[in-house]
Design an enzyme around this catalytic site. Structure first.
Site, PDB file in Angstrom:
ATOM      1  N   GLY A   1       0.798  -1.216   0.000  1.00  0.00           N
ATOM      2  CA  GLY A   1       0.000   0.000   0.000  1.00  0.00           C
ATOM      3  C   GLY A   1       0.837   1.275   0.000  1.00  0.00           C
ATOM      4  O   GLY A   1       2.024   1.285  -0.311  1.00  0.00           O
ATOM      5  N   THR A   2       0.176   2.378   0.370  1.00  0.00           N
ATOM      6  CA  THR A   2       0.833   3.690   0.413  1.00  0.00           C
ATOM      7  C   THR A   2       2.052   3.658   1.317  1.00  0.00           C
ATOM      8  O   THR A   2       3.132   4.130   0.963  1.00  0.00           O
ATOM      9  CB  THR A   2      -0.157   4.762   0.903  1.00  0.00           C
ATOM     10  OG1 THR A   2      -1.186   4.943  -0.070  1.00  0.00           O
ATOM     11  CG2 THR A   2       0.555   6.093   1.133  1.00  0.00           C
ATOM     12  N   CYS A   3       1.895   3.082   2.508  1.00  0.00           N
ATOM     13  CA  CYS A   3       2.959   3.096   3.509  1.00  0.00           C
ATOM     14  C   CYS A   3       4.267   2.556   2.961  1.00  0.00           C
ATOM     15  O   CYS A   3       5.312   3.204   3.041  1.00  0.00           O
ATOM     16  CB  CYS A   3       2.530   2.294   4.731  1.00  0.00           C
ATOM     17  SG  CYS A   3       3.801   2.163   5.990  1.00  0.00           S
TER      18      CYS A   3
ATOM     19  N   GLY B   1       1.828  20.611   7.956  1.00  0.00           N
ATOM     20  CA  GLY B   1       1.598  19.463   8.826  1.00  0.00           C
ATOM     21  C   GLY B   1       2.808  18.556   8.815  1.00  0.00           C
ATOM     22  O   GLY B   1       3.886  18.919   8.338  1.00  0.00           O
ATOM     23  N   TYR B   2       2.619  17.323   9.327  1.00  0.00           N
ATOM     24  CA  TYR B   2       3.788  16.454   9.480  1.00  0.00           C
ATOM     25  C   TYR B   2       4.394  16.017   8.152  1.00  0.00           C
ATOM     26  O   TYR B   2       5.623  15.941   8.015  1.00  0.00           O
ATOM     27  CB  TYR B   2       3.462  15.251  10.374  1.00  0.00           C
ATOM     28  CG  TYR B   2       2.593  14.186   9.753  1.00  0.00           C
ATOM     29  CD1 TYR B   2       3.149  13.071   9.166  1.00  0.00           C
ATOM     30  CD2 TYR B   2       1.202  14.286   9.760  1.00  0.00           C
ATOM     31  CE1 TYR B   2       2.365  12.077   8.593  1.00  0.00           C
ATOM     32  CE2 TYR B   2       0.410  13.307   9.202  1.00  0.00           C
ATOM     33  CZ  TYR B   2       0.993  12.204   8.616  1.00  0.00           C
ATOM     34  OH  TYR B   2       0.208  11.241   8.043  1.00  0.00           O
ATOM     35  N   ILE B   3       3.578  15.754   7.135  1.00  0.00           N
ATOM     36  CA  ILE B   3       4.134  15.308   5.853  1.00  0.00           C
ATOM     37  C   ILE B   3       4.927  16.432   5.204  1.00  0.00           C
ATOM     38  O   ILE B   3       6.058  16.242   4.734  1.00  0.00           O
ATOM     39  CB  ILE B   3       3.025  14.812   4.902  1.00  0.00           C
ATOM     40  CG1 ILE B   3       2.318  13.588   5.490  1.00  0.00           C
ATOM     41  CG2 ILE B   3       3.598  14.467   3.531  1.00  0.00           C
ATOM     42  CD1 ILE B   3       1.118  13.109   4.681  1.00  0.00           C
TER      43      ILE B   3
ATOM     44  N   VAL C   1      -1.677  18.916   2.016  1.00  0.00           N
ATOM     45  CA  VAL C   1      -2.766  19.503   2.813  1.00  0.00           C
ATOM     46  C   VAL C   1      -3.696  18.431   3.382  1.00  0.00           C
ATOM     47  O   VAL C   1      -4.829  18.716   3.768  1.00  0.00           O
ATOM     48  CB  VAL C   1      -3.581  20.526   1.980  1.00  0.00           C
ATOM     49  CG1 VAL C   1      -2.733  21.731   1.653  1.00  0.00           C
ATOM     50  CG2 VAL C   1      -4.136  19.885   0.700  1.00  0.00           C
ATOM     51  N   GLY C   2      -3.205  17.209   3.453  1.00  0.00           N
ATOM     52  CA  GLY C   2      -4.018  16.146   4.040  1.00  0.00           C
ATOM     53  C   GLY C   2      -4.241  14.994   3.093  1.00  0.00           C
ATOM     54  O   GLY C   2      -3.794  15.007   1.936  1.00  0.00           O
TER      55      GLY C   2
ATOM     56  N   HIS D   1      22.034   2.912  31.201  1.00  0.00           N
ATOM     57  CA  HIS D   1      22.837   4.128  31.060  1.00  0.00           C
ATOM     58  C   HIS D   1      24.057   3.818  30.208  1.00  0.00           C
ATOM     59  O   HIS D   1      24.648   2.748  30.344  1.00  0.00           O
ATOM     60  CB  HIS D   1      23.284   4.604  32.455  1.00  0.00           C
ATOM     61  CG  HIS D   1      24.226   5.763  32.417  1.00  0.00           C
ATOM     62  ND1 HIS D   1      23.801   7.057  32.222  1.00  0.00           N
ATOM     63  CD2 HIS D   1      25.583   5.822  32.545  1.00  0.00           C
ATOM     64  CE1 HIS D   1      24.845   7.873  32.246  1.00  0.00           C
ATOM     65  NE2 HIS D   1      25.942   7.143  32.443  1.00  0.00           N
TER      66      HIS D   1
END
Length: 465
Positions: free
Chosen positions: A41-43, A185-187, A271-272, A444
């Site tokens: 898919g897209t991912c 936005g994030y993209i 834009v989304g 640590h």
């Protein structure tokens, strides 16, 4: 062509769809999956994986660029580097190809039948798939819709020519000298900052008062500082208006109402994303919607018996790991197991520089839900591992109830904090209290120590600040 009958039909082989099909196959469910493109898919193909490959290449290039001319505090001196983006993209494509083959192999191993083509509903139990060899009819007892999402196109900036979506941005052969990004936005910021690190002069145009508006201002402050260091021009309260006549500039309106002309080689529109609900014949089955999305319950059931929907097509958050979790759950429900969606947190990561991680509730959300809260925040400037990695900007923040110290939310900003997302999600899912995190020995030197220190700070006795 002979008709196929199966117990489960999955439409879409993205993260949600292929995980659903694999898990169903493992459980002995007769499963068919339909995909028009490559598995993943897209991912896998044009999203998560290729973008992180490009971001990593940009990070490495910037590192060596800072070592040229004796500028590195590490004492490493080299000649000025160059970047062959076409070769970078070919490397990225190789990773994608390996993962494509991996997904296909996992589906085969789980005895899932894969049909390549575009599926269209005839009715709630039957689809027609247009394949290279003709029309394939598939009948199924249960159907899972996992068709995903696509970038939103602006009517006054249609994709084509210099106007590109994230898909085209991940396949450029040259680094654009000037890049305009519409949408902060994030993209937009992930890719915009990557290209800035590779040498582009980047301008971000955002209509809202600030970029990364889904995160609180304190969390995004280190990212804004870094944008400035990279020379990225950020125009907030500004609106993109269109493409210049010559196609060499983005026309915009500034926050004070003035016209602006931003010279650019490419315009990246981010834009989304919108759900892919068109072209599948969904009008034949008339599913209830929640806005543009398919409405589902806490088991991902749609309004029609025997039809489930998962992933981006069901709404926010549009995250691959949400789709995967939904896909696994639905497969087990179809196999007869008792499952429902009871997730306390779906971590979200923004792979900017520095990275952002959020899991659970923000301070404001927690205050609205629980009233009095405790907040513990620990800066990476006091973390030895962060110092040795030249990544002192940022912090880890824990939000908990004041009465019983139940942790409600965890956020972080800093270099490499994406890898802390697992610990954050685990703490929230297990119902951790501040004392649980503070009492867990953290190795640590690691950045993860900041997580423990933030819990100690909320309890009033941080050790290293």
């Amino acid at each position: 062509m002979k008709e196929i009958s199966c117990k489960l039909l999955v439409i879409g082989a993205g993260p949600g769809g292929y995980v659903c099909a694999i898990r169903a196959g493992q459980l002995g469910v007769d499963t068919v999956i339909v995909e028009a493109g490559k598995p993943g898919g897209t991912c896998l193909n044009v999203g998560c994986i290729p973008s992180k490959a490009l971001i990593h290449a940009a990070e490495e290039f910037e590192k060596v660029a800072h070592m040229a001319g004796g500028k590195s505090p590490l004492g490493i001196n080299i000649a000025a580097p160059t970047l062959d983006l076409a070769k970078t993209v070919a490397w990225k494509d190789g990773i994608v190809s390996r993962l494509n083959s991996g997904v296909a192999g996992l589906l085969k191993k789980a005895k899932v039948k894969t049909v390549h083509g575009w599926a269209t509903f005839r009715d709630g139990k039957t689809v027609e798939v247009e394949t290279e060899t003709g029309t394939q009819v598939i009948r199924a007892e249960t159907v899972v819709i996992a068709t995903g999402s696509a970038p939103v196109e602006l009517p006054f900036l249609p994709f084509g020519g210099p106007v590109i979506s994230s898909t085209e941005a991940l396949a450029l052969s040259d680094v654009p000298k000037k890049l305009a990004v519409v949408g902060g936005g994030y993209i937009g910021l992930e890719l915009g900052m990557a290209f800035a690190r590779m040498g582009s002069h980047v301008t971000v145009v955002e209509a809202l008062p600030r970029v990364l508006a889904q995160y609180d201002a304190e969390l995004t402050r280190p990212v804004l500082k870094r944008l400035s260091e990279l020379g990225v021009e950020v125009m907030t309260g500004a609106k993109a208006k269109g493409l210049s006549t010559k196609g060499d500039a983005l026309l915009a309106e500034t926050a004070d109402g003035k016209n602006a002309k931003i010279a650019t080689d490419k315009i990246l529109v981010t834009v989304g994303r919108k759900p892919l609900t068109e072209g599948w014949g969904l009008e034949q089955i008339d599913l209830d919607r929640a806005g543009k999305f398919i409405r589902i319950d806490d088991q991902c059931r749609s309004s029609m018996r025997g039809i489930f929907a998962i992933g981006d097509v069901t709404g926010e958050p549009m995250l691959a790991h949400r789709a995967m979790a939904q896909g696994e759950m639905v497969a087990e429900i179809v196999a007869g197991h008792k499952r429902s969606w009871d997730k306390r947190a779906i971590p979200a990561i923004c792979f900017t520089d520095p990275e952002l991680v959020t899991a659970g509730l923000s301070p404001d959300e927690a205050k609205a839900l629980a009233g009095e809260i405790k907040i513990g925040q620990f800066p990476f400037a006091a973390n030895g591992r962060a110092m040795t990695k030249q990544g002192e900007d940022g912090f880890v923040r824990i939000v908990a109830r004041a009465d019983n110290h139940l942790v409600l939310g965890i956020q972080a900003v800093g270099q490499g904090v994406s890898e802390l997302a697992t610990a954050f999600g685990l703490a929230l899912e297990m119902g951790a209290r501040l004392e649980d995190i503070a009492g867990t020995i953290h190795a640590h030197p690691t950045q993860g120590e900041g997580f423990q220190e933030a819990a100690l700070k909320a309890l009033g006795h941080a050790l290293h600040i």
